[in-house]
Design an enzyme around this catalytic site. Structure first.
Site, PDB file in Angstrom:
ATOM      1  N   SER A  25      -7.270  12.279  -2.575  1.00 54.60           N
ATOM      2  CA  SER A  25      -7.178  11.500  -1.335  1.00 54.60           C
ATOM      3  C   SER A  25      -5.755  11.405  -0.799  1.00 54.60           C
ATOM      4  O   SER A  25      -5.557  11.150   0.389  1.00 54.60           O
ATOM      5  CB  SER A  25      -7.746  10.089  -1.547  1.00 54.60           C
ATOM      6  OG  SER A  25      -7.061   9.424  -2.604  1.00 54.60           O
ATOM      7  N   ASP A  47      -3.841  -1.689  -1.575  1.00 52.12           N
ATOM      8  CA  ASP A  47      -3.601  -0.254  -1.687  1.00 52.12           C
ATOM      9  C   ASP A  47      -2.105   0.011  -1.594  1.00 52.12           C
ATOM     10  O   ASP A  47      -1.525   0.020  -0.504  1.00 52.12           O
ATOM     11  CB  ASP A  47      -4.350   0.499  -0.579  1.00 52.12           C
ATOM     12  CG  ASP A  47      -4.260   2.014  -0.750  1.00 52.12           C
ATOM     13  OD1 ASP A  47      -3.478   2.464  -1.608  1.00 52.12           O
ATOM     14  OD2 ASP A  47      -4.967   2.735  -0.026  1.00 52.12           O
ATOM     15  N   HIS A  62      -1.814   4.922  -1.380  1.00 52.75           N
ATOM     16  CA  HIS A  62      -1.922   5.728  -0.171  1.00 52.75           C
ATOM     17  C   HIS A  62      -0.904   5.246   0.864  1.00 52.75           C
ATOM     18  O   HIS A  62      -0.137   4.309   0.608  1.00 52.75           O
ATOM     19  CB  HIS A  62      -3.345   5.638   0.386  1.00 52.75           C
ATOM     20  CG  HIS A  62      -4.381   6.148  -0.556  1.00 52.75           C
ATOM     21  ND1 HIS A  62      -5.052   5.322  -1.449  1.00 52.75           N
ATOM     22  CD2 HIS A  62      -4.865   7.398  -0.767  1.00 52.75           C
ATOM     23  CE1 HIS A  62      -5.900   6.043  -2.165  1.00 52.75           C
ATOM     24  NE2 HIS A  62      -5.803   7.307  -1.775  1.00 52.75           N
TER      25      HIS A  62
END
Length: 522
Positions: A254, A489, A492
Protein backbone atom coordinates in the site's frame (compact mmCIF):
# COMPACT_ATOMS: atom_id res chain seq x y z
CA UNK A 1 84.42 4.12 -57.21
CA UNK A 2 81.76 6.36 -55.72
CA UNK A 3 78.99 4.28 -57.29
CA UNK A 4 80.42 0.99 -55.92
CA UNK A 5 80.79 2.43 -52.35
CA UNK A 6 77.14 3.50 -52.34
CA UNK A 7 76.00 0.05 -53.49
CA UNK A 8 77.94 -1.76 -50.70
CA UNK A 9 76.52 0.40 -47.87
CA UNK A 10 72.80 -0.14 -48.66
CA UNK A 11 72.56 -3.73 -47.29
CA UNK A 12 74.06 -2.59 -43.98
CA UNK A 13 71.49 0.17 -43.57
CA UNK A 14 68.71 -2.28 -44.36
CA UNK A 15 69.93 -4.70 -41.67
CA UNK A 16 70.08 -1.93 -39.03
CA UNK A 17 66.58 -0.77 -39.91
CA UNK A 18 65.21 -4.34 -39.79
CA UNK A 19 66.87 -5.00 -36.42
CA UNK A 20 65.33 -1.82 -34.94
CA UNK A 21 61.84 -2.75 -36.10
CA UNK A 22 62.10 -6.28 -34.71
CA UNK A 23 63.42 -5.05 -31.37
CA UNK A 24 60.51 -2.59 -31.08
CA UNK A 25 57.98 -5.31 -31.86
CA UNK A 26 59.45 -7.63 -29.20
CA UNK A 27 59.32 -4.80 -26.65
CA UNK A 28 55.66 -4.06 -27.44
CA UNK A 29 54.73 -7.75 -27.12
CA UNK A 30 56.41 -8.09 -23.71
CA UNK A 31 54.90 -4.82 -22.52
CA UNK A 32 51.39 -5.97 -23.57
CA UNK A 33 51.80 -9.30 -21.77
CA UNK A 34 52.90 -7.44 -18.64
CA UNK A 35 49.83 -5.19 -18.76
CA UNK A 36 47.52 -8.17 -19.10
CA UNK A 37 49.12 -9.89 -16.11
CA UNK A 38 48.75 -6.91 -13.77
CA UNK A 39 45.15 -6.21 -14.82
CA UNK A 40 42.47 -7.75 -12.54
CA UNK A 41 40.86 -10.76 -14.15
CA UNK A 42 37.06 -10.94 -14.33
CA UNK A 43 35.42 -12.88 -11.56
CA UNK A 44 32.22 -14.79 -11.73
CA UNK A 45 29.81 -13.40 -9.17
CA UNK A 46 26.97 -15.28 -7.54
CA UNK A 47 24.44 -14.55 -4.83
CA UNK A 48 26.04 -17.16 -2.61
CA UNK A 49 25.26 -16.35 0.98
CA UNK A 50 26.75 -19.34 2.75
CA UNK A 51 27.07 -18.47 6.40
CA UNK A 52 29.99 -20.91 6.70
CA UNK A 53 32.03 -18.66 4.42
CA UNK A 54 31.20 -14.97 4.52
CA UNK A 55 27.88 -14.41 6.31
CA UNK A 56 25.36 -12.11 4.73
CA UNK A 57 23.29 -9.51 6.47
CA UNK A 58 21.85 -11.32 9.46
CA UNK A 59 20.81 -8.92 12.15
CA UNK A 60 19.58 -9.77 15.58
CA UNK A 61 16.46 -7.94 16.72
CA UNK A 62 17.36 -5.69 19.61
CA UNK A 63 13.87 -5.01 20.87
CA UNK A 64 14.03 -1.28 20.27
CA UNK A 65 10.65 0.52 20.43
CA UNK A 66 11.50 2.33 17.21
CA UNK A 67 9.66 1.28 14.03
CA UNK A 68 10.78 -2.15 12.80
CA UNK A 69 12.69 -0.86 9.80
CA UNK A 70 14.99 0.93 12.30
CA UNK A 71 15.58 -1.67 14.98
CA UNK A 72 19.33 -2.06 14.53
CA UNK A 73 21.94 0.67 14.40
CA UNK A 74 24.70 0.71 11.85
CA UNK A 75 27.82 2.81 12.11
CA UNK A 76 29.42 3.43 8.75
CA UNK A 77 33.18 3.49 8.59
CA UNK A 78 35.01 4.71 5.52
CA UNK A 79 38.35 3.39 4.35
CA UNK A 80 40.32 6.58 3.85
CA UNK A 81 41.66 6.90 0.35
CA UNK A 82 40.04 3.64 -0.74
CA UNK A 83 36.46 4.35 -1.67
CA UNK A 84 34.05 7.18 -1.89
CA UNK A 85 30.35 6.64 -2.31
CA UNK A 86 27.56 8.95 -3.47
CA UNK A 87 24.25 9.26 -6.48
CA UNK A 88 24.30 9.66 -10.30
CA UNK A 89 25.59 8.24 -13.54
CA UNK A 90 28.62 8.15 -15.81
CA UNK A 91 28.56 7.61 -19.50
CA UNK A 92 30.13 4.54 -21.03
CA UNK A 93 33.24 6.31 -22.29
CA UNK A 94 34.03 7.86 -18.90
CA UNK A 95 33.63 4.58 -17.06
CA UNK A 96 35.65 2.53 -19.51
CA UNK A 97 38.44 5.08 -19.50
CA UNK A 98 38.39 5.37 -15.71
CA UNK A 99 37.66 9.10 -15.78
CA UNK A 100 35.75 9.23 -12.54
CA UNK A 101 36.00 8.88 -8.81
CA UNK A 102 33.21 7.91 -6.48
CA UNK A 103 32.24 9.79 -3.34
CA UNK A 104 30.85 7.98 -0.29
CA UNK A 105 27.80 9.21 1.56
CA UNK A 106 27.77 7.16 4.73
CA UNK A 107 24.06 6.94 5.55
CA UNK A 108 21.61 7.45 2.71
CA UNK A 109 23.05 6.52 -0.66
CA UNK A 110 20.99 6.46 -3.85
CA UNK A 111 22.27 3.84 -6.22
CA UNK A 112 21.96 4.92 -9.83
CA UNK A 113 22.41 2.35 -12.56
CA UNK A 114 21.49 3.20 -16.12
CA UNK A 115 21.09 1.01 -19.18
CA UNK A 116 24.65 -0.30 -19.16
CA UNK A 117 26.01 -1.79 -15.96
CA UNK A 118 29.76 -1.42 -16.16
CA UNK A 119 30.92 -2.39 -12.72
CA UNK A 120 30.01 -3.01 -9.13
CA UNK A 121 30.85 -2.25 -5.55
CA UNK A 122 32.36 -4.47 -2.92
CA UNK A 123 31.41 -4.37 0.75
CA UNK A 124 33.70 -6.37 2.98
CA UNK A 125 33.29 -7.02 6.71
CA UNK A 126 33.03 -10.17 8.77
CA UNK A 127 29.49 -9.23 9.74
CA UNK A 128 28.46 -8.04 6.28
CA UNK A 129 29.77 -9.92 3.26
CA UNK A 130 29.06 -8.94 -0.31
CA UNK A 131 30.85 -10.71 -3.14
CA UNK A 132 32.78 -8.49 -5.51
CA UNK A 133 31.59 -8.38 -9.10
CA UNK A 134 34.05 -7.51 -11.83
CA UNK A 135 32.22 -9.21 -14.69
CA UNK A 136 28.52 -8.52 -14.24
CA UNK A 137 27.47 -10.41 -17.34
CA UNK A 138 28.57 -13.68 -15.74
CA UNK A 139 27.09 -13.10 -12.27
CA UNK A 140 24.23 -15.32 -11.20
CA UNK A 141 21.15 -14.73 -9.10
CA UNK A 142 20.86 -18.04 -7.31
CA UNK A 143 21.77 -18.28 -3.66
CA UNK A 144 22.82 -21.07 -1.40
CA UNK A 145 20.94 -21.78 1.76
CA UNK A 146 21.94 -19.81 4.82
CA UNK A 147 21.25 -20.68 8.43
CA UNK A 148 19.38 -18.62 10.98
CA UNK A 149 22.38 -17.75 13.12
CA UNK A 150 22.15 -14.07 13.90
CA UNK A 151 24.95 -11.55 14.15
CA UNK A 152 25.04 -7.87 14.94
CA UNK A 153 26.18 -5.69 12.07
CA UNK A 154 28.42 -3.25 13.85
CA UNK A 155 29.90 -1.33 10.96
CA UNK A 156 30.27 -1.27 7.21
CA UNK A 157 33.63 -0.85 5.56
CA UNK A 158 34.04 -0.10 1.88
CA UNK A 159 37.31 -1.95 1.47
CA UNK A 160 37.72 -1.85 -2.30
CA UNK A 161 37.71 1.01 -4.71
CA UNK A 162 34.31 1.09 -6.40
CA UNK A 163 34.61 0.15 -10.04
CA UNK A 164 31.37 1.32 -11.60
CA UNK A 165 28.36 3.61 -11.52
CA UNK A 166 26.35 1.94 -8.71
CA UNK A 167 26.47 4.96 -6.43
CA UNK A 168 24.87 8.25 -5.62
CA UNK A 169 27.24 10.62 -7.39
CA UNK A 170 30.00 9.79 -9.82
CA UNK A 171 32.34 12.76 -10.02
CA UNK A 172 34.19 13.01 -13.29
CA UNK A 173 37.70 14.38 -13.55
CA UNK A 174 36.25 17.37 -15.34
CA UNK A 175 34.79 18.41 -11.97
CA UNK A 176 31.13 18.05 -12.98
CA UNK A 177 28.92 15.77 -10.90
CA UNK A 178 25.37 14.47 -10.84
CA UNK A 179 22.99 15.58 -8.12
CA UNK A 180 22.98 13.56 -4.89
CA UNK A 181 19.29 13.74 -4.03
CA UNK A 182 19.58 11.95 -0.70
CA UNK A 183 21.30 14.71 1.30
CA UNK A 184 19.50 18.00 1.78
CA UNK A 185 16.68 19.69 3.65
CA UNK A 186 12.99 20.51 3.37
CA UNK A 187 12.12 24.11 2.53
CA UNK A 188 8.79 25.88 2.21
CA UNK A 189 7.81 26.55 -1.42
CA UNK A 190 4.62 28.54 -1.87
CA UNK A 191 4.20 27.22 -5.41
CA UNK A 192 3.45 23.80 -3.94
CA UNK A 193 1.40 21.61 -3.91
CA UNK A 194 1.36 20.65 -7.60
CA UNK A 195 -2.27 19.44 -7.32
CA UNK A 196 -5.07 19.35 -4.73
CA UNK A 197 -7.58 16.78 -3.57
CA UNK A 198 -10.14 18.69 -5.65
CA UNK A 199 -8.12 18.67 -8.89
CA UNK A 200 -7.22 14.98 -8.57
CA UNK A 201 -10.01 12.37 -8.50
CA UNK A 202 -7.66 9.47 -7.77
CA UNK A 203 -6.83 9.99 -4.08
CA UNK A 204 -8.52 7.32 -2.03
CA UNK A 205 -10.00 8.07 1.37
CA UNK A 206 -7.01 6.83 3.35
CA UNK A 207 -4.66 9.42 1.83
CA UNK A 208 -7.02 12.38 1.30
CA UNK A 209 -6.25 14.22 4.53
CA UNK A 210 -7.84 17.53 3.52
CA UNK A 211 -11.08 15.84 2.53
CA UNK A 212 -11.03 14.09 5.91
CA UNK A 213 -10.85 17.37 7.82
CA UNK A 214 -7.18 18.29 8.20
CA UNK A 215 -7.03 22.08 8.50
CA UNK A 216 -3.31 22.94 8.42
CA UNK A 217 -1.82 23.13 4.93
CA UNK A 218 1.92 23.61 5.38
CA UNK A 219 2.55 19.86 5.10
CA UNK A 220 1.74 20.19 1.38
CA UNK A 221 4.15 23.08 0.76
CA UNK A 222 7.47 21.54 1.73
CA UNK A 223 9.90 20.91 -1.12
CA UNK A 224 12.99 18.72 -0.85
CA UNK A 225 16.16 20.71 -1.61
CA UNK A 226 19.32 18.61 -2.12
CA UNK A 227 22.36 20.07 -0.43
CA UNK A 228 24.55 20.84 -3.44
CA UNK A 229 22.11 21.03 -6.32
CA UNK A 230 18.47 21.10 -7.36
CA UNK A 231 16.25 18.41 -8.77
CA UNK A 232 13.90 19.62 -11.50
CA UNK A 233 10.36 20.51 -10.61
CA UNK A 234 7.98 17.82 -11.78
CA UNK A 235 6.82 18.62 -15.31
CA UNK A 236 3.72 16.56 -16.05
CA UNK A 237 3.83 17.20 -19.80
CA UNK A 238 7.47 16.14 -20.06
CA UNK A 239 6.87 13.11 -17.87
CA UNK A 240 4.01 12.00 -20.12
CA UNK A 241 6.31 12.39 -23.11
CA UNK A 242 8.92 10.22 -21.37
CA UNK A 243 6.37 7.43 -20.96
CA UNK A 244 4.54 7.95 -24.27
CA UNK A 245 3.50 4.57 -25.62
CA UNK A 246 4.86 2.81 -22.53
CA UNK A 247 3.75 1.02 -19.38
CA UNK A 248 4.77 2.60 -16.07
CA UNK A 249 4.08 -0.08 -13.46
CA UNK A 250 4.23 0.14 -9.66
CA UNK A 251 4.45 -3.22 -7.89
CA UNK A 252 4.27 -3.57 -4.13
CA UNK A 253 2.28 -2.87 -1.00
CA UNK A 254 0.00 0.00 0.00
CA UNK A 255 2.98 2.36 0.34
CA UNK A 256 3.63 1.82 -3.36
CA UNK A 257 -0.09 2.44 -4.00
CA UNK A 258 0.48 5.71 -2.13
CA UNK A 259 3.22 6.64 -4.62
CA UNK A 260 1.21 5.39 -7.60
CA UNK A 261 -1.80 7.58 -6.68
CA UNK A 262 0.59 10.52 -6.33
CA UNK A 263 1.92 9.86 -9.84
CA UNK A 264 -1.61 9.78 -11.28
CA UNK A 265 -2.40 13.09 -9.60
CA UNK A 266 0.82 14.72 -10.80
CA UNK A 267 0.24 13.60 -14.39
CA UNK A 268 -3.33 14.91 -14.39
CA UNK A 269 -1.85 18.41 -14.30
CA UNK A 270 -1.04 18.07 -18.02
CA UNK A 271 -4.35 16.49 -19.08
CA UNK A 272 -6.79 18.86 -20.76
CA UNK A 273 -9.67 16.43 -21.02
CA UNK A 274 -10.06 14.27 -17.84
CA UNK A 275 -12.34 11.92 -19.77
CA UNK A 276 -9.30 10.77 -21.73
CA UNK A 277 -7.86 9.18 -18.58
CA UNK A 278 -9.69 6.09 -17.37
CA UNK A 279 -9.22 2.76 -15.58
CA UNK A 280 -9.17 0.10 -18.25
CA UNK A 281 -11.37 -2.30 -16.24
CA UNK A 282 -13.69 0.34 -14.82
CA UNK A 283 -12.39 -0.16 -11.27
CA UNK A 284 -12.57 2.46 -8.56
CA UNK A 285 -9.51 2.99 -6.36
CA UNK A 286 -10.14 1.79 -2.81
CA UNK A 287 -8.10 1.06 0.30
CA UNK A 288 -8.57 -2.68 -0.20
CA UNK A 289 -6.58 -4.98 -2.43
CA UNK A 290 -6.63 -4.18 -6.09
CA UNK A 291 -4.83 -4.09 -9.41
CA UNK A 292 -5.34 -0.98 -11.53
CA UNK A 293 -4.36 0.23 -14.98
CA UNK A 294 -5.09 3.85 -15.95
CA UNK A 295 -4.78 4.71 -19.61
CA UNK A 296 -3.78 8.19 -20.80
CA UNK A 297 -5.36 8.17 -24.23
CA UNK A 298 -3.51 11.12 -25.78
CA UNK A 299 -0.13 9.63 -24.85
CA UNK A 300 -1.00 5.95 -25.47
CA UNK A 301 0.51 5.00 -22.13
CA UNK A 302 -0.69 3.31 -18.96
CA UNK A 303 0.18 3.94 -15.31
CA UNK A 304 -0.49 0.76 -13.36
CA UNK A 305 -0.41 -0.67 -9.85
CA UNK A 306 -0.28 -4.34 -8.84
CA UNK A 307 -0.59 -5.23 -5.20
CA UNK A 308 1.81 -7.70 -3.61
CA UNK A 309 2.74 -7.41 0.03
CA UNK A 310 5.93 -9.43 -0.11
CA UNK A 311 6.81 -9.78 -3.84
CA UNK A 312 6.86 -13.52 -3.16
CA UNK A 313 3.90 -15.90 -3.02
CA UNK A 314 1.36 -15.97 -0.21
CA UNK A 315 -0.37 -19.32 0.18
CA UNK A 316 -1.37 -22.11 2.52
CA UNK A 317 0.21 -25.34 3.67
CA UNK A 318 -0.78 -28.17 5.97
CA UNK A 319 0.78 -27.78 9.38
CA UNK A 320 -0.24 -30.62 11.63
CA UNK A 321 -3.93 -31.34 11.11
CA UNK A 322 -4.96 -28.06 9.52
CA UNK A 323 -4.02 -25.76 6.69
CA UNK A 324 -2.45 -22.44 7.68
CA UNK A 325 -1.28 -19.36 5.83
CA UNK A 326 2.35 -19.42 4.77
CA UNK A 327 4.72 -17.31 2.69
CA UNK A 328 6.61 -19.07 -0.10
CA UNK A 329 9.90 -17.18 0.02
CA UNK A 330 11.25 -19.35 -2.82
CA UNK A 331 8.44 -18.53 -5.30
CA UNK A 332 7.56 -15.21 -6.96
CA UNK A 333 4.08 -13.70 -6.54
CA UNK A 334 1.40 -15.29 -8.74
CA UNK A 335 0.70 -11.95 -10.44
CA UNK A 336 4.23 -11.61 -11.82
CA UNK A 337 3.15 -12.36 -15.40
CA UNK A 338 1.50 -8.92 -15.46
CA UNK A 339 4.79 -7.18 -14.79
CA UNK A 340 7.00 -8.67 -17.50
CA UNK A 341 6.16 -6.43 -20.45
CA UNK A 342 6.38 -3.16 -18.51
CA UNK A 343 8.75 -0.44 -19.74
CA UNK A 344 9.34 1.05 -16.29
CA UNK A 345 8.98 -1.03 -13.12
CA UNK A 346 8.95 0.47 -9.62
CA UNK A 347 9.11 -2.21 -6.92
CA UNK A 348 8.90 -2.03 -3.15
CA UNK A 349 8.42 -4.29 -0.16
CA UNK A 350 9.18 -3.76 3.53
CA UNK A 351 5.97 -2.65 5.21
CA UNK A 352 4.66 -6.17 5.80
CA UNK A 353 7.97 -7.70 6.83
CA UNK A 354 7.35 -7.20 10.54
CA UNK A 355 7.28 -9.35 13.64
CA UNK A 356 3.52 -8.93 13.91
CA UNK A 357 2.50 -9.53 10.30
CA UNK A 358 4.66 -12.60 9.79
CA UNK A 359 3.59 -14.37 12.99
CA UNK A 360 7.10 -13.84 14.38
CA UNK A 361 8.36 -16.29 11.75
CA UNK A 362 6.85 -19.28 13.55
CA UNK A 363 5.45 -21.89 11.12
CA UNK A 364 5.08 -19.16 8.51
CA UNK A 365 7.93 -19.15 5.97
CA UNK A 366 7.88 -21.96 3.43
CA UNK A 367 10.47 -23.25 0.95
CA UNK A 368 9.35 -26.13 -1.23
CA UNK A 369 7.36 -28.47 0.97
CA UNK A 370 9.16 -27.38 4.11
CA UNK A 371 7.52 -24.90 6.48
CA UNK A 372 10.17 -23.49 8.82
CA UNK A 373 9.27 -23.93 12.46
CA UNK A 374 11.06 -20.66 13.14
CA UNK A 375 12.94 -18.26 10.86
CA UNK A 376 13.98 -14.69 11.64
CA UNK A 377 12.55 -11.95 9.46
CA UNK A 378 15.91 -10.70 8.14
CA UNK A 379 16.88 -14.10 6.77
CA UNK A 380 13.43 -14.62 5.27
CA UNK A 381 13.46 -11.15 3.71
CA UNK A 382 16.86 -11.80 2.18
CA UNK A 383 15.82 -15.12 0.65
CA UNK A 384 12.63 -13.56 -0.72
CA UNK A 385 14.64 -10.74 -2.33
CA UNK A 386 16.94 -13.32 -3.91
CA UNK A 387 13.85 -15.03 -5.36
CA UNK A 388 12.68 -11.69 -6.75
CA UNK A 389 16.16 -10.95 -8.15
CA UNK A 390 16.29 -14.30 -9.89
CA UNK A 391 12.88 -13.64 -11.45
CA UNK A 392 13.98 -10.21 -12.70
CA UNK A 393 17.22 -11.56 -14.16
CA UNK A 394 15.28 -14.30 -15.94
CA UNK A 395 12.21 -12.43 -17.22
CA UNK A 396 13.15 -8.76 -17.59
CA UNK A 397 15.04 -7.50 -20.66
CA UNK A 398 17.24 -4.52 -19.66
CA UNK A 399 17.16 -3.00 -23.15
CA UNK A 400 13.38 -2.67 -22.88
CA UNK A 401 12.62 -2.30 -19.17
CA UNK A 402 14.10 0.06 -16.62
CA UNK A 403 13.85 -1.35 -13.09
CA UNK A 404 13.61 0.71 -9.89
CA UNK A 405 13.41 -0.45 -6.29
CA UNK A 406 12.22 2.04 -3.70
CA UNK A 407 13.65 1.74 -0.20
CA UNK A 408 11.59 1.41 2.97
CA UNK A 409 9.30 4.24 3.96
CA UNK A 410 9.74 5.33 7.60
CA UNK A 411 6.91 5.28 10.13
CA UNK A 412 6.63 7.80 12.97
CA UNK A 413 4.68 6.16 15.77
CA UNK A 414 5.10 7.57 19.27
CA UNK A 415 3.83 5.87 22.41
CA UNK A 416 3.34 2.49 20.75
CA UNK A 417 2.81 0.92 17.34
CA UNK A 418 -0.22 1.19 15.07
CA UNK A 419 -2.16 -1.41 17.07
CA UNK A 420 -1.02 -0.40 20.55
CA UNK A 421 -2.00 3.26 20.69
CA UNK A 422 0.84 4.75 18.65
CA UNK A 423 0.24 8.27 17.35
CA UNK A 424 1.76 11.20 15.42
CA UNK A 425 -1.10 13.68 15.87
CA UNK A 426 0.95 16.53 17.36
CA UNK A 427 3.23 16.90 14.35
CA UNK A 428 2.65 19.86 12.03
CA UNK A 429 6.21 20.54 10.80
CA UNK A 430 9.14 18.40 9.64
CA UNK A 431 11.71 17.35 12.21
CA UNK A 432 14.97 19.29 12.41
CA UNK A 433 16.88 16.03 12.73
CA UNK A 434 16.19 12.54 11.42
CA UNK A 435 13.74 10.51 13.46
CA UNK A 436 16.11 7.57 13.52
CA UNK A 437 19.88 7.41 13.41
CA UNK A 438 19.84 3.72 12.48
CA UNK A 439 20.44 2.35 9.02
CA UNK A 440 17.43 0.24 7.98
CA UNK A 441 18.55 -3.35 7.72
CA UNK A 442 16.02 -4.08 4.97
CA UNK A 443 17.63 -1.37 2.85
CA UNK A 444 21.00 -3.01 3.39
CA UNK A 445 19.63 -6.33 2.15
CA UNK A 446 18.02 -4.69 -0.89
CA UNK A 447 21.28 -2.98 -1.82
CA UNK A 448 23.25 -6.18 -1.32
CA UNK A 449 20.95 -8.30 -3.48
CA UNK A 450 20.51 -5.76 -6.31
CA UNK A 451 24.25 -5.17 -6.41
CA UNK A 452 24.77 -8.75 -7.50
CA UNK A 453 22.04 -8.92 -10.14
CA UNK A 454 22.73 -9.09 -13.85
CA UNK A 455 19.84 -6.69 -14.52
CA UNK A 456 20.62 -3.03 -13.71
CA UNK A 457 18.42 -1.77 -10.86
CA UNK A 458 18.13 1.86 -9.77
CA UNK A 459 17.50 2.16 -6.05
CA UNK A 460 15.27 5.10 -5.14
CA UNK A 461 16.54 5.81 -1.65
CA UNK A 462 13.77 7.89 -0.08
CA UNK A 463 14.19 6.67 3.50
CA UNK A 464 16.37 9.47 4.87
CA UNK A 465 14.57 12.44 3.35
CA UNK A 466 11.17 11.01 4.38
CA UNK A 467 12.43 10.41 7.91
CA UNK A 468 12.17 14.15 8.66
CA UNK A 469 8.52 14.28 7.64
CA UNK A 470 6.68 13.27 10.79
CA UNK A 471 4.05 15.86 9.80
CA UNK A 472 3.18 14.13 6.51
CA UNK A 473 1.15 11.15 7.75
CA UNK A 474 -2.65 10.92 7.78
CA UNK A 475 -2.64 10.41 11.55
CA UNK A 476 -6.33 10.82 12.53
CA UNK A 477 -7.17 12.14 9.03
CA UNK A 478 -6.93 8.80 7.25
CA UNK A 479 -10.71 8.52 7.43
CA UNK A 480 -13.74 10.77 7.52
CA UNK A 481 -14.30 12.91 10.61
CA UNK A 482 -16.44 11.20 13.18
CA UNK A 483 -14.98 7.73 12.68
CA UNK A 484 -14.89 5.79 15.93
CA UNK A 485 -11.63 4.01 15.20
CA UNK A 486 -8.86 5.04 17.57
CA UNK A 487 -6.07 3.74 15.30
CA UNK A 488 -3.84 6.42 13.78
CA UNK A 489 -2.01 6.07 10.50
CA UNK A 490 1.61 7.12 10.94
CA UNK A 491 2.91 4.87 8.14
CA UNK A 492 1.18 6.03 4.95
CA UNK A 493 1.29 9.60 3.64
CA UNK A 494 -1.20 12.36 2.93
CA UNK A 495 -1.70 13.39 -0.70
CA UNK A 496 -0.57 15.91 -1.78
CA UNK A 497 2.54 15.24 0.25
CA UNK A 498 5.77 13.32 0.64
CA UNK A 499 5.21 10.70 -2.15
CA UNK A 500 5.12 13.60 -4.64
CA UNK A 501 8.81 14.10 -3.83
CA UNK A 502 9.49 10.42 -4.42
CA UNK A 503 7.99 10.82 -7.87
CA UNK A 504 10.03 13.96 -8.52
CA UNK A 505 13.13 11.87 -7.82
CA UNK A 506 11.84 9.11 -10.11
CA UNK A 507 11.23 11.76 -12.79
CA UNK A 508 14.76 13.05 -12.27
CA UNK A 509 16.28 9.59 -12.80
CA UNK A 510 14.18 9.00 -15.92
CA UNK A 511 15.54 12.27 -17.32
CA UNK A 512 19.09 11.13 -16.54
CA UNK A 513 18.44 7.90 -18.40
CA UNK A 514 17.06 9.80 -21.40
CA UNK A 515 20.15 12.06 -21.46
CA UNK A 516 22.41 9.01 -21.11
CA UNK A 517 20.80 7.32 -24.10
CA UNK A 518 21.08 10.46 -26.19
CA UNK A 519 24.80 10.71 -25.42
CA UNK A 520 25.42 7.08 -26.29
CA UNK A 521 23.55 7.54 -29.57
CA UNK A 522 25.62 10.55 -30.59
Amino acid sequence: MEKQRSFSIKPTRFLVFTFTICLSAVFLIFFSVWLVKISPSPQENHLELDSNKDPSVQVQENGSPVAEEYESEFAVEEDAGESKFAAGEANATDVLNGNFTITTVAYFSSIVVNDTLLGDTHLAKSDLAVNQSENVEDCGSNGSDCNSKQQHVSDITFSKKIRGPRSSVIEKKSGRSVCDVTIGKWIIDESYPLYTNISCPFIDEGFSCQANGRQDKDYMKWRWKPQDCDIPRFNATHMLELIRGKRLVFVGDSINRNQWESMLCLLMGAVKDPKKVYETHGRRITKGKGNYSFKFVDYKCTVEFYVTHFLVREGKARIGKRRSQTLRIDAIDRGSSRWTSADILVFNTAHWWSHHKTRAGINYYQEGDQVHARLDVSTAFQRALMTWASWVDTHIHPRKTQVFFRTSSPAHFSGGQWNTGGHCREASRPLKERYSTAYPKKNMIVEQVTRQMKTPVTILNITGLSDYRIDGHPSTYGRKSGSKSGVQDCSHWCLPGVPDTWNEILYYHLQLTQQHRIKLAE
